[in-house]
Design a protein around this motif. Sequence first.
Motif, PDB file in Angstrom:
ATOM      1  N   VAL A 227     -48.884 -40.307  37.594  1.00 50.55           N
ATOM      2  CA  VAL A 227     -49.520 -41.504  38.151  1.00 50.55           C
ATOM      3  C   VAL A 227     -50.175 -41.110  39.472  1.00 50.55           C
ATOM      4  O   VAL A 227     -49.512 -40.610  40.375  1.00 50.55           O
ATOM      5  N   LEU A 228     -51.482 -41.337  39.574  1.00 52.41           N
ATOM      6  CA  LEU A 228     -52.217 -40.994  40.788  1.00 52.41           C
ATOM      7  C   LEU A 228     -52.038 -42.059  41.868  1.00 52.41           C
ATOM      8  O   LEU A 228     -52.000 -41.745  43.059  1.00 52.41           O
ATOM      9  N   ALA A 229     -51.950 -43.312  41.457  1.00 52.85           N
ATOM     10  CA  ALA A 229     -51.766 -44.421  42.398  1.00 52.85           C
ATOM     11  C   ALA A 229     -51.166 -45.602  41.655  1.00 52.85           C
ATOM     12  O   ALA A 229     -51.409 -45.784  40.464  1.00 52.85           O
ATOM     13  N   ARG A 230     -50.368 -46.402  42.378  1.00 51.93           N
ATOM     14  CA  ARG A 230     -49.732 -47.597  41.814  1.00 51.93           C
ATOM     15  C   ARG A 230     -49.979 -48.796  42.710  1.00 51.93           C
ATOM     16  O   ARG A 230     -49.891 -48.695  43.941  1.00 51.93           O
ATOM     17  N   PHE A 231     -50.275 -49.920  42.075  1.00 50.66           N
ATOM     18  CA  PHE A 231     -50.377 -51.197  42.769  1.00 50.66           C
ATOM     19  C   PHE A 231     -49.392 -52.136  42.076  1.00 50.66           C
ATOM     20  O   PHE A 231     -49.203 -52.067  40.863  1.00 50.66           O
ATOM     21  N   HIS A 232     -48.761 -53.027  42.834  1.00 49.31           N
ATOM     22  CA  HIS A 232     -47.776 -53.933  42.242  1.00 49.31           C
ATOM     23  C   HIS A 232     -47.696 -55.204  43.077  1.00 49.31           C
ATOM     24  O   HIS A 232     -47.933 -55.172  44.289  1.00 49.31           O
ATOM     25  N   SER A 233     -47.329 -56.300  42.428  1.00 48.57           N
ATOM     26  CA  SER A 233     -47.229 -57.569  43.151  1.00 48.57           C
ATOM     27  C   SER A 233     -45.899 -57.750  43.859  1.00 48.57           C
ATOM     28  O   SER A 233     -45.798 -58.562  44.780  1.00 48.57           O
ATOM     29  N   SER A 234     -44.864 -57.008  43.463  1.00 48.78           N
ATOM     30  CA  SER A 234     -43.560 -57.209  44.108  1.00 48.78           C
ATOM     31  C   SER A 234     -42.832 -55.918  44.482  1.00 48.78           C
ATOM     32  O   SER A 234     -41.878 -55.960  45.237  1.00 48.78           O
ATOM     33  N   ASP A 235     -43.263 -54.778  43.997  1.00 52.13           N
ATOM     34  CA  ASP A 235     -42.600 -53.500  44.292  1.00 52.13           C
ATOM     35  C   ASP A 235     -43.146 -52.941  45.603  1.00 52.13           C
ATOM     36  O   ASP A 235     -44.286 -52.487  45.676  1.00 52.13           O
ATOM     37  N   GLN A 236     -42.326 -52.975  46.638  1.00 49.79           N
ATOM     38  CA  GLN A 236     -42.757 -52.511  47.959  1.00 49.79           C
ATOM     39  C   GLN A 236     -43.018 -51.002  48.001  1.00 49.79           C
ATOM     40  O   GLN A 236     -43.672 -50.522  48.919  1.00 49.79           O
ATOM     41  N   ALA A 237     -42.514 -50.240  47.037  1.00 47.36           N
ATOM     42  CA  ALA A 237     -42.705 -48.791  47.024  1.00 47.36           C
ATOM     43  C   ALA A 237     -44.076 -48.389  46.472  1.00 47.36           C
ATOM     44  O   ALA A 237     -44.449 -47.229  46.532  1.00 47.36           O
ATOM     45  N   ALA A 238     -44.827 -49.337  45.942  1.00 41.96           N
ATOM     46  CA  ALA A 238     -46.150 -49.037  45.377  1.00 41.96           C
ATOM     47  C   ALA A 238     -47.117 -48.657  46.499  1.00 41.96           C
ATOM     48  O   ALA A 238     -46.937 -49.021  47.661  1.00 41.96           O
ATOM     49  N   ASP A 239     -48.174 -47.908  46.134  1.00 35.12           N
ATOM     50  CA  ASP A 239     -49.198 -47.509  47.112  1.00 35.12           C
ATOM     51  C   ASP A 239     -49.942 -48.732  47.646  1.00 35.12           C
ATOM     52  O   ASP A 239     -50.234 -48.823  48.826  1.00 35.12           O
ATOM     53  N   GLY A 240     -50.271 -49.643  46.743  1.00 38.08           N
ATOM     54  CA  GLY A 240     -51.042 -50.826  47.115  1.00 38.08           C
ATOM     55  C   GLY A 240     -50.392 -52.094  46.598  1.00 38.08           C
ATOM     56  O   GLY A 240     -49.470 -52.049  45.781  1.00 38.08           O
ATOM     57  N   ARG A 241     -50.874 -53.219  47.074  1.00 35.27           N
ATOM     58  CA  ARG A 241     -50.315 -54.514  46.703  1.00 35.27           C
ATOM     59  C   ARG A 241     -51.298 -55.285  45.825  1.00 35.27           C
ATOM     60  O   ARG A 241     -52.504 -55.108  45.931  1.00 35.27           O
ATOM     61  N   ILE A 242     -50.746 -56.131  44.981  1.00 31.98           N
ATOM     62  CA  ILE A 242     -51.543 -57.068  44.196  1.00 31.98           C
ATOM     63  C   ILE A 242     -51.099 -58.464  44.606  1.00 31.98           C
ATOM     64  O   ILE A 242     -49.922 -58.798  44.507  1.00 31.98           O
ATOM     65  N   LEU A 243     -52.037 -59.250  45.079  1.00 29.84           N
ATOM     66  CA  LEU A 243     -51.755 -60.616  45.481  1.00 29.84           C
ATOM     67  C   LEU A 243     -52.185 -61.560  44.371  1.00 29.84           C
ATOM     68  O   LEU A 243     -53.315 -61.475  43.867  1.00 29.84           O
ATOM     69  N   LEU A 244     -51.286 -62.457  43.983  1.00 31.10           N
ATOM     70  CA  LEU A 244     -51.546 -63.412  42.911  1.00 31.10           C
ATOM     71  C   LEU A 244     -51.599 -64.810  43.513  1.00 31.10           C
ATOM     72  O   LEU A 244     -50.663 -65.232  44.181  1.00 31.10           O
ATOM     73  N   ALA A 245     -52.695 -65.532  43.263  1.00 30.38           N
ATOM     74  CA  ALA A 245     -52.910 -66.823  43.906  1.00 30.38           C
ATOM     75  C   ALA A 245     -52.787 -67.987  42.929  1.00 30.38           C
ATOM     76  O   ALA A 245     -52.900 -67.821  41.703  1.00 30.38           O
ATOM     77  N   ALA A 246     -52.587 -69.166  43.473  1.00 25.60           N
ATOM     78  CA  ALA A 246     -52.452 -70.381  42.674  1.00 25.60           C
ATOM     79  C   ALA A 246     -53.737 -70.727  41.941  1.00 25.60           C
ATOM     80  O   ALA A 246     -53.703 -71.381  40.900  1.00 25.60           O
ATOM     81  N   ASP A 247     -54.886 -70.270  42.447  1.00 32.74           N
ATOM     82  CA  ASP A 247     -56.165 -70.587  41.795  1.00 32.74           C
ATOM     83  C   ASP A 247     -56.565 -69.562  40.736  1.00 32.74           C
ATOM     84  O   ASP A 247     -57.691 -69.558  40.252  1.00 32.74           O
ATOM     85  N   GLY A 248     -55.642 -68.665  40.363  1.00 35.08           N
ATOM     86  CA  GLY A 248     -55.916 -67.668  39.329  1.00 35.08           C
ATOM     87  C   GLY A 248     -56.542 -66.390  39.846  1.00 35.08           C
ATOM     88  O   GLY A 248     -56.837 -65.486  39.070  1.00 35.08           O
ATOM     89  N   THR A 249     -56.725 -66.275  41.144  1.00 40.91           N
ATOM     90  CA  THR A 249     -57.342 -65.092  41.744  1.00 40.91           C
ATOM     91  C   THR A 249     -56.338 -63.949  41.839  1.00 40.91           C
ATOM     92  O   THR A 249     -55.180 -64.151  42.189  1.00 40.91           O
ATOM     93  N   VAL A 250     -56.808 -62.734  41.512  1.00 41.99           N
ATOM     94  CA  VAL A 250     -56.008 -61.519  41.613  1.00 41.99           C
ATOM     95  C   VAL A 250     -56.719 -60.595  42.594  1.00 41.99           C
ATOM     96  O   VAL A 250     -57.890 -60.273  42.410  1.00 41.99           O
TER      97      VAL A 250
END
Length: 108
Positions: free
Chosen positions: A36-59
């Motif tokens: 894996v070259l890079a990881r993004f995740h919405s809840s895993d703090q160990a990931a390289d980047g974050r994914i934010l999930l919004a109430a309006d369906g935006t990622v």
Amino acid sequence: MYEESTDGGATRQAVNLSTGWVARCEIRKEPRDPTVLARFHSSDQAADGRILLAADGTVTLSLPADASTGWTWEYGKYDVELKHPASGRVVRLMSGVARLSPEVTTGE
């Protein structure tokens, strides 16, 4: 992200992704490459980047600048998946090619 109406109409409704959905993304040289070259995740703090999930369906994917300073790869394949909180069903939201573009201007 949107879902079609269930009554056969042409309306679409935004999916509230802030209510337990989980998002994940990995970048690899090829889809089945074990590295894996890079990881993004919405809840895993160990990931390289974050994914934010919004109430309006935006990622939104975000990556701090210092997380990529040691990266030497140039291209990789990625996909972004969403996992439904109740059913566990996984939906592939998007996929494609990631290109790393190193910083050129480094002076003041």
